[in-house]
Scaffold this active site. Structure first.
Site, PDB file in Angstrom:
ATOM      1  N   ARG A  74      12.484 -48.961   3.475  1.00 30.23           N
ATOM      2  CA  ARG A  74      11.047 -49.184   3.639  1.00 30.23           C
ATOM      3  C   ARG A  74      10.317 -47.907   4.034  1.00 30.23           C
ATOM      4  O   ARG A  74       9.092 -47.918   4.136  1.00 30.23           O
ATOM      5  CB  ARG A  74      10.823 -50.217   4.747  1.00 30.23           C
ATOM      6  CG  ARG A  74      10.460 -51.610   4.249  1.00 30.23           C
ATOM      7  CD  ARG A  74      10.442 -52.515   5.472  1.00 30.23           C
ATOM      8  NE  ARG A  74       9.626 -53.682   5.330  1.00 30.23           N
ATOM      9  CZ  ARG A  74      10.083 -54.883   4.966  1.00 30.23           C
ATOM     10  NH1 ARG A  74      11.335 -55.055   4.631  1.00 30.23           N
ATOM     11  NH2 ARG A  74       9.268 -55.919   4.922  1.00 30.23           N
TER      12      ARG A  74
ATOM     13  N   ARG B 194       4.551 -70.200   2.642  1.00 34.36           N
ATOM     14  CA  ARG B 194       5.917 -70.126   3.173  1.00 34.36           C
ATOM     15  C   ARG B 194       5.907 -70.370   4.684  1.00 34.36           C
ATOM     16  O   ARG B 194       6.825 -70.988   5.219  1.00 34.36           O
ATOM     17  CB  ARG B 194       6.505 -68.745   2.863  1.00 34.36           C
ATOM     18  CG  ARG B 194       7.956 -68.589   3.285  1.00 34.36           C
ATOM     19  CD  ARG B 194       8.581 -67.304   2.758  1.00 34.36           C
ATOM     20  NE  ARG B 194       8.204 -66.139   3.547  1.00 34.36           N
ATOM     21  CZ  ARG B 194       8.543 -64.886   3.233  1.00 34.36           C
ATOM     22  NH1 ARG B 194       9.238 -64.633   2.139  1.00 34.36           N
ATOM     23  NH2 ARG B 194       8.175 -63.879   4.006  1.00 34.36           N
TER      24      ARG B 194
ATOM     25  N   ARG C 113       8.613 -68.843  10.381  1.00 38.91           N
ATOM     26  CA  ARG C 113       8.426 -67.424  10.681  1.00 38.91           C
ATOM     27  C   ARG C 113       7.027 -67.168  11.214  1.00 38.91           C
ATOM     28  O   ARG C 113       6.039 -67.388  10.513  1.00 38.91           O
ATOM     29  CB  ARG C 113       8.663 -66.580   9.423  1.00 38.91           C
ATOM     30  CG  ARG C 113      10.124 -66.371   9.118  1.00 38.91           C
ATOM     31  CD  ARG C 113      10.324 -65.568   7.859  1.00 38.91           C
ATOM     32  NE  ARG C 113       9.666 -64.263   7.879  1.00 38.91           N
ATOM     33  CZ  ARG C 113       9.828 -63.348   6.935  1.00 38.91           C
ATOM     34  NH1 ARG C 113      10.633 -63.595   5.914  1.00 38.91           N
ATOM     35  NH2 ARG C 113       9.209 -62.201   7.013  1.00 38.91           N
TER      36      ARG C 113
ATOM     37  N   ARG D 257       1.086 -56.425   7.592  1.00 37.71           N
ATOM     38  CA  ARG D 257       2.314 -56.126   6.838  1.00 37.71           C
ATOM     39  C   ARG D 257       1.968 -55.477   5.500  1.00 37.71           C
ATOM     40  O   ARG D 257       2.654 -54.562   5.052  1.00 37.71           O
ATOM     41  CB  ARG D 257       3.125 -57.403   6.623  1.00 37.71           C
ATOM     42  CG  ARG D 257       3.863 -57.834   7.890  1.00 37.71           C
ATOM     43  CD  ARG D 257       4.139 -59.309   7.910  1.00 37.71           C
ATOM     44  NE  ARG D 257       5.120 -59.733   6.931  1.00 37.71           N
ATOM     45  CZ  ARG D 257       5.284 -60.997   6.551  1.00 37.71           C
ATOM     46  NH1 ARG D 257       4.527 -61.951   7.066  1.00 37.71           N
ATOM     47  NH2 ARG D 257       6.197 -61.307   5.662  1.00 37.71           N
TER      48      ARG D 257
HETATM   49  P1  ADP Z   1       8.842 -59.412   4.166  1.00 34.16           P
HETATM   50  O1  ADP Z   1       9.295 -58.399   3.148  1.00 34.16           O
HETATM   51  O2  ADP Z   1       8.383 -60.697   3.525  1.00 34.16           O
HETATM   52  O3  ADP Z   1       7.868 -58.863   5.156  1.00 34.16           O
HETATM   53  P2  ADP Z   1      11.363 -59.182   5.568  1.00 34.16           P
HETATM   54  O4  ADP Z   1      12.232 -60.299   5.956  1.00 34.16           O
HETATM   55  O5  ADP Z   1      11.893 -58.180   4.586  1.00 34.16           O
HETATM   56  O6  ADP Z   1      10.059 -59.878   5.007  1.00 34.16           O
HETATM   57  O7  ADP Z   1      10.893 -58.357   6.851  1.00 34.16           O
HETATM   58  C1  ADP Z   1      10.351 -58.979   7.988  1.00 34.16           C
HETATM   59  C2  ADP Z   1      10.070 -57.948   9.084  1.00 34.16           C
HETATM   60  O8  ADP Z   1      11.321 -57.346   9.497  1.00 34.16           O
HETATM   61  C3  ADP Z   1       9.211 -56.756   8.687  1.00 34.16           C
HETATM   62  O9  ADP Z   1       7.840 -57.022   8.790  1.00 34.16           O
HETATM   63  C4  ADP Z   1       9.685 -55.690   9.700  1.00 34.16           C
HETATM   64  O10 ADP Z   1       9.137 -55.919  10.974  1.00 34.16           O
HETATM   65  C5  ADP Z   1      11.159 -55.956   9.806  1.00 34.16           C
HETATM   66  N1  ADP Z   1      11.947 -55.160   8.825  1.00 34.16           N
HETATM   67  C6  ADP Z   1      12.667 -55.662   7.785  1.00 34.16           C
HETATM   68  N2  ADP Z   1      13.251 -54.679   7.083  1.00 34.16           N
HETATM   69  C7  ADP Z   1      12.881 -53.515   7.690  1.00 34.16           C
HETATM   70  C8  ADP Z   1      13.124 -52.131   7.428  1.00 34.16           C
HETATM   71  N3  ADP Z   1      13.884 -51.760   6.400  1.00 34.16           N
HETATM   72  N4  ADP Z   1      12.574 -51.215   8.254  1.00 34.16           N
HETATM   73  C9  ADP Z   1      11.839 -51.570   9.300  1.00 34.16           C
HETATM   74  N5  ADP Z   1      11.542 -52.849   9.589  1.00 34.16           N
HETATM   75  C10 ADP Z   1      12.049 -53.814   8.812  1.00 34.16           C
END
Ligand code: ADP
Length: 188
Positions: A89, A128, A134, A146
Site C-alpha cells: 500500500r 458491506r 467492520r 480511506r
Molecule cells: P480495504 O482495502 O477495503 O480498506 P483492508 O482489509 O485491505 O480493506 O484494510 C483495512 C485496514 O487495514 C486499512 O484501512 C488499514 O488501516 C489496514 N491495512 C491493511 N493493509 C495494510 C497495509 N498494507 N498497510 C497499512 N495498513 C494496512
C-alpha cells in the site's frame, strides 16, 4: 511461482476476487487487512494498536505489515505462488516485497488494478458495513478518509509497477463473474 498483486481502492472487490482466484489457481491468499483483523480478534498488542488506526481509516505502520508478510512467506515455502491483497500500500512496502521475494528466488508476476469509481465504492462499503461488523465500513467519513489515503499514498504504486512493466488495469465494475473473467484473461 505465480505471484500476483491484486490492487485497487477499498471496496474494489480485491477480497472477493482473491477467493475466486485461489480456488482456480491454487495460490496462497495473503491479505494484510485479514491478518490485522485476526490479530485484533485475538486481542494481541499488535492487534489492539492496529485497531485504533484501522477504525480511523489510517494505514498501519509499514514495519508492522511487512513483518506479517515476511512471516507468511517464510511459513509457506511450498506454495505455488501468492495473491497479495491490500499489500503493498506504500512504496516502502512495494520495495520490501520485491526484496523478500528476491530472497526466495522469485518475483511479482503482475499487478492487476481493479478500477471502480468512488461513488460506487462508497455505496459498496456502506452496504458491506451493514453486516460485516467492520467499524471502518460503517462511517462515511472513515470511508472517505480511506479513499483519500488510497489516492495520496497507494495510487502511486501504479507507476512503481508500470516501470517494471507489470501494471494491468482491470474494469472492476459489473457482476462478480464478469470481473473475474476479465481478471483471469489478463493474468493469462
Ligand atoms: P480495504 O482495502 O477495503 O480498506 P483492508 O482489509 O485491505 O480493506 O484494510 C483495512 C485496514 O487495514 C486499512 O484501512 C488499514 O488501516 C489496514 N491495512 C491493511 N493493509 C495494510 C497495509 N498494507 N498497510 C497499512 N495498513 C494496512
Amino acid at each position: 511461482m505465480q505471484n500476483i498483486v491484486l490492487f485497487g481502492p477499498p471496496g474494489a472487490g480485491k477480497g472477493t476476487q482473491s477467493k475466486m482466484l485461489v480456488e482456480k489457481r491454487n495460490l496462497v491468499h495473503l491479505s494484510t487487512g485479514d491478518l490485522l483483523r485476526s490479530e485484533k480478534e485475538a486481542g494481541t498488542e499488535l492487534g489492539l494498536k492496529a485497531k485504533i488506526l484501522m477504525d480511523q481509516g489510517k494505514l498501519v505502520p509499514d514495519e508492522v505489515v511487512i513483518g506479517m508478510i515476511r512471516n507468511k512467506l517464510e511459513t509457506n515455502t511450498n506454495a505455488n505462488g501468492f495473491i497479495f491483497d491490500g499489500f503493498p500500500r506504500t512504496e516502502k512496502q512495494a520495495e520490501a516485497l520485491d526484496e523478500l521475494l528476491k530472497e526466495l528466488n522469485t518475483s511479482i508476476s503482475g499487478m492487476f488494478a481493479l478500477e471502480v469509481e468512488d461513488e460506487e465504492l462508497i455505496t459498496r462499503l456502506l452496504e458491506r458495513g451493514k453486516d460485516s461488523g467492520r467499524a471502518d465500513d460503517q462511517n462515511r467519513e472513515v470511508i472517505e478518509n480511506r479513499l483519500k489515503v488510497y489516492e495520496n499514498e497507494t495510487a502511486i504504486l501504479r507507476s512503481y509497477y508500470r516501470k517494471q512493466e507489470k501494471f494491468n488495469s482491470i474494469n472492476g465494475f459489473g457482476a462478480l463473474e464478469e470481473v473475474f473473467n476479465r481478471l483471469n484473461s489478463a493474468i493469462g
